[in-house]
Write an enzyme that holds these catalytic residues in place. Structure first.
Site, PDB file in Angstrom:
ATOM      1  N   GLU A 282       7.670   2.059  -6.383  1.00  0.00           N
ATOM      2  CA  GLU A 282       7.858   1.636  -4.987  1.00  0.00           C
ATOM      3  C   GLU A 282       8.060   2.857  -4.094  1.00  0.00           C
ATOM      4  O   GLU A 282       8.562   3.894  -4.542  1.00  0.00           O
ATOM      5  CB  GLU A 282       9.074   0.679  -4.936  1.00  0.00           C
ATOM      6  CG  GLU A 282       9.496   0.193  -3.574  1.00  0.00           C
ATOM      7  CD  GLU A 282       8.478  -0.689  -2.865  1.00  0.00           C
ATOM      8  OE1 GLU A 282       7.342  -0.233  -2.678  1.00  0.00           O
ATOM      9  OE2 GLU A 282       8.840  -1.809  -2.456  1.00  0.00           O
ATOM     10  N   ASP A 283       7.676   2.723  -2.825  1.00  0.00           N
ATOM     11  CA  ASP A 283       7.840   3.847  -1.902  1.00  0.00           C
ATOM     12  C   ASP A 283       9.284   4.020  -1.441  1.00  0.00           C
ATOM     13  O   ASP A 283       9.812   5.117  -1.421  1.00  0.00           O
ATOM     14  CB  ASP A 283       6.895   3.707  -0.689  1.00  0.00           C
ATOM     15  CG  ASP A 283       6.990   2.342   0.003  1.00  0.00           C
ATOM     16  OD1 ASP A 283       7.782   1.481  -0.437  1.00  0.00           O
ATOM     17  OD2 ASP A 283       6.255   2.142   0.984  1.00  0.00           O
TER      18      ASP A 283
ATOM     19  N   PHE B  37      14.033   5.826  10.174  1.00  0.00           N
ATOM     20  CA  PHE B  37      12.722   5.273   9.856  1.00  0.00           C
ATOM     21  C   PHE B  37      11.759   6.406   9.531  1.00  0.00           C
ATOM     22  O   PHE B  37      11.522   7.291  10.342  1.00  0.00           O
ATOM     23  CB  PHE B  37      12.172   4.410  10.994  1.00  0.00           C
ATOM     24  CG  PHE B  37      11.058   3.541  10.522  1.00  0.00           C
ATOM     25  CD1 PHE B  37      11.317   2.317   9.921  1.00  0.00           C
ATOM     26  CD2 PHE B  37       9.738   3.983  10.608  1.00  0.00           C
ATOM     27  CE1 PHE B  37      10.273   1.534   9.433  1.00  0.00           C
ATOM     28  CE2 PHE B  37       8.696   3.206  10.126  1.00  0.00           C
ATOM     29  CZ  PHE B  37       8.965   1.983   9.536  1.00  0.00           C
ATOM     30  N   VAL B  38      11.232   6.363   8.308  1.00  0.00           N
ATOM     31  CA  VAL B  38      10.386   7.462   7.839  1.00  0.00           C
ATOM     32  C   VAL B  38       8.945   7.002   7.637  1.00  0.00           C
ATOM     33  O   VAL B  38       8.682   5.843   7.338  1.00  0.00           O
ATOM     34  CB  VAL B  38      10.934   8.080   6.535  1.00  0.00           C
ATOM     35  CG1 VAL B  38      12.250   8.796   6.794  1.00  0.00           C
ATOM     36  CG2 VAL B  38      11.110   7.034   5.438  1.00  0.00           C
TER      37      VAL B  38
ATOM     38  N   LYS C 250      17.417   4.168   0.580  1.00  0.00           N
ATOM     39  CA  LYS C 250      18.352   4.143   1.716  1.00  0.00           C
ATOM     40  C   LYS C 250      19.522   3.254   1.311  1.00  0.00           C
ATOM     41  O   LYS C 250      19.590   2.087   1.732  1.00  0.00           O
ATOM     42  CB  LYS C 250      17.685   3.510   2.946  1.00  0.00           C
ATOM     43  CG  LYS C 250      16.689   4.342   3.700  1.00  0.00           C
ATOM     44  CD  LYS C 250      16.280   3.537   4.955  1.00  0.00           C
ATOM     45  CE  LYS C 250      15.038   4.071   5.606  1.00  0.00           C
ATOM     46  NZ  LYS C 250      14.543   3.174   6.682  1.00  0.00           N
TER      47      LYS C 250
ATOM     48  N   LYS D  77       0.810  -1.195   0.000  1.00  0.00           N
ATOM     49  CA  LYS D  77       0.000   0.000   0.000  1.00  0.00           C
ATOM     50  C   LYS D  77       0.859   1.268   0.000  1.00  0.00           C
ATOM     51  O   LYS D  77       0.370   2.340  -0.254  1.00  0.00           O
ATOM     52  CB  LYS D  77      -0.889   0.006   1.267  1.00  0.00           C
ATOM     53  CG  LYS D  77      -1.890  -1.122   1.325  1.00  0.00           C
ATOM     54  CD  LYS D  77      -2.688  -1.047   2.648  1.00  0.00           C
ATOM     55  CE  LYS D  77      -2.145  -2.086   3.568  1.00  0.00           C
ATOM     56  NZ  LYS D  77      -2.928  -2.265   4.820  1.00  0.00           N
TER      57      LYS D  77
ATOM     58  N   ASP E 233      15.080  -0.366   0.819  1.00  0.00           N
ATOM     59  CA  ASP E 233      15.831  -0.458   2.068  1.00  0.00           C
ATOM     60  C   ASP E 233      16.916  -1.534   1.881  1.00  0.00           C
ATOM     61  O   ASP E 233      17.982  -1.243   1.338  1.00  0.00           O
ATOM     62  CB  ASP E 233      14.808  -0.807   3.163  1.00  0.00           C
ATOM     63  CG  ASP E 233      15.375  -0.770   4.561  1.00  0.00           C
ATOM     64  OD1 ASP E 233      16.031   0.221   4.903  1.00  0.00           O
ATOM     65  OD2 ASP E 233      15.161  -1.729   5.323  1.00  0.00           O
TER      66      ASP E 233
ATOM     67  N   ASP F 227       4.173   3.745   6.207  1.00  0.00           N
ATOM     68  CA  ASP F 227       3.540   3.529   7.515  1.00  0.00           C
ATOM     69  C   ASP F 227       4.520   3.031   8.566  1.00  0.00           C
ATOM     70  O   ASP F 227       5.601   2.536   8.268  1.00  0.00           O
ATOM     71  CB  ASP F 227       2.441   2.470   7.390  1.00  0.00           C
ATOM     72  CG  ASP F 227       3.025   1.052   7.266  1.00  0.00           C
ATOM     73  OD1 ASP F 227       3.868   0.840   6.381  1.00  0.00           O
ATOM     74  OD2 ASP F 227       2.667   0.184   8.084  1.00  0.00           O
TER      75      ASP F 227
ATOM     76  N   ARG G  15       0.100   6.880   7.124  1.00  0.00           N
ATOM     77  CA  ARG G  15       0.176   6.848   5.659  1.00  0.00           C
ATOM     78  C   ARG G  15      -0.408   8.115   5.012  1.00  0.00           C
ATOM     79  O   ARG G  15       0.002   8.510   3.929  1.00  0.00           O
ATOM     80  CB  ARG G  15      -0.593   5.642   5.092  1.00  0.00           C
ATOM     81  CG  ARG G  15       0.039   4.292   5.376  1.00  0.00           C
ATOM     82  CD  ARG G  15      -0.639   3.232   4.523  1.00  0.00           C
ATOM     83  NE  ARG G  15      -0.374   1.874   4.957  1.00  0.00           N
ATOM     84  CZ  ARG G  15       0.698   1.149   4.623  1.00  0.00           C
ATOM     85  NH1 ARG G  15       1.611   1.673   3.835  1.00  0.00           N
ATOM     86  NH2 ARG G  15       0.844  -0.080   5.050  1.00  0.00           N
TER      87      ARG G  15
HETATM   88  P1  IMP Z   1      13.383  -3.890   1.327  1.00  0.00           P
HETATM   89  O1  IMP Z   1      12.919  -5.192   0.741  1.00  0.00           O
HETATM   90  O2  IMP Z   1      14.206  -4.095   2.563  1.00  0.00           O
HETATM   91  O3  IMP Z   1      14.051  -2.983   0.341  1.00  0.00           O
HETATM   92  O4  IMP Z   1      12.108  -3.245   1.925  1.00  0.00           O
HETATM   93  C1  IMP Z   1      11.352  -2.310   1.357  1.00  0.00           C
HETATM   94  C2  IMP Z   1      10.077  -2.196   2.171  1.00  0.00           C
HETATM   95  O5  IMP Z   1      10.346  -2.054   3.575  1.00  0.00           O
HETATM   96  C3  IMP Z   1       9.369  -0.942   1.765  1.00  0.00           C
HETATM   97  O6  IMP Z   1       8.494  -1.171   0.698  1.00  0.00           O
HETATM   98  C4  IMP Z   1       8.639  -0.565   3.044  1.00  0.00           C
HETATM   99  O7  IMP Z   1       7.392  -1.231   3.098  1.00  0.00           O
HETATM  100  C5  IMP Z   1       9.512  -1.070   4.152  1.00  0.00           C
HETATM  101  N1  IMP Z   1      10.356   0.017   4.728  1.00  0.00           N
HETATM  102  C6  IMP Z   1      11.703   0.091   4.691  1.00  0.00           C
HETATM  103  N2  IMP Z   1      12.158   1.205   5.293  1.00  0.00           N
HETATM  104  C7  IMP Z   1      11.054   1.864   5.723  1.00  0.00           C
HETATM  105  C8  IMP Z   1      10.871   3.115   6.422  1.00  0.00           C
HETATM  106  O8  IMP Z   1      11.802   3.864   6.774  1.00  0.00           O
HETATM  107  N3  IMP Z   1       9.579   3.451   6.676  1.00  0.00           N
HETATM  108  C9  IMP Z   1       8.515   2.686   6.314  1.00  0.00           C
HETATM  109  N4  IMP Z   1       8.645   1.524   5.646  1.00  0.00           N
HETATM  110  C10 IMP Z   1       9.912   1.104   5.371  1.00  0.00           C
HETATM  111 MG    MG Z   2       6.472  -1.018   0.529  1.00  0.00          MG
END
Ligand code: IMP
Ligand code: MG
Length: 184
Positions: free
Chosen positions: A103-104, A156-157, A135, A46, A107, A163, A169
């Site tokens: 994608e938002d 953490f944002v 990040k 979402k 990470d 969220d 959100r």
């Molecule tokens: P990745 O697979 O570790 O790259 O994770 C990405 C997902 O982790 C994002 O789509 C978010 O849902 C969640 N996420 C990672 N960092 C944050 C943050 O700082 N705030 C909120 N959600 C985060």
């Molecule tokens: Mg996400």
């Protein structure tokens, strides 16, 4: 607008978010101007809904939209790199589609690393990725998004779709969440 009491500081305000989506839409227009086949913006639910809706208004090349809902296994703990797909793309014409994943935040990189391989494996014509936030210091999978709105530090944002425990959100800006909210 007053800042939410759980927000430590505003990292990206509404005006800057507007400038970021304008720039990204320009890059997407330039790169997809001569694309053969369909161009499909794939919103990852979402967290990406607000970014997606602002971005799609500014893209002028003809696009279709679709949605997927995914989640990393073991969120909050050590990620296995596996991703669970709750809502998949249901298209018979995937071989005609140039998919641009919206994608938002990237990470560890696990989610998009997995998703790009998965969608290429389904036979998409092309698969690229566009993230609002990146990040890079947190990467465990070697993943570089094709389009990046803004690199941010390891904080953490929340807000603008992102969220913590399904909250925040709807905030119109990206803010750093106060540590006291999640550290007891
Ligand atoms: P990745 O697979 O570790 O790259 O994770 C990405 C997902 O982790 C994002 O789509 C978010 O849902 C969640 N996420 C990672 N960092 C944050 C943050 O700082 N705030 C909120 N959600 C985060
Ligand atoms: Mg996400």
């Amino acid at each position: 607008m007053p800042m939410h009491p759980d927000v430590e500081k505003i990292l990206i305000d509404e005006k800057t978010l507007d400038e970021i989506t304008t720039r990204l839409a320009g890059e997407i227009d330039r790169d997809y101007a001569n694309a053969e086949g369909r161009v499909v913006l794939v919103c990852i639910l979402k967290g990406s809904i607000m970014f997606m809706s602002d971005l799609m208004k500014k893209v002028t090349v003809p696009v279709e939209i679709d949605c997927m809902k995914v989640s990393s296994y073991g969120a909050g703990t050590a990620s296995s790199g596996m991703v669970h797909i709750y809502l998949d793309l249901l298209r018979a014409d995937i071989a005609e589609c140039n998919l641009l994943i919206i994608e938002d935040i990237v990470d560890s990189g696990n989610t998009l690393n997995y998703l790009v391989k998965y969608l290429k494996g389904k036979g998409a014509k092309s698969v690229k990725t566009c993230t609002l936030l990146d990040k890079p210091s947190r990467r465990t999978a070697p993943f570089v998004p094709d389009y990046i709105g803004c690199e941010i530090p390891d904080e953490f944002v929340i807000g603008y779709g992102l969220d913590y425990d399904e909250k925040y959100r709807a905030l119109p800006y990206v803010g750093v969440l106060k540590r006291s909210v999640y550290e007891q």
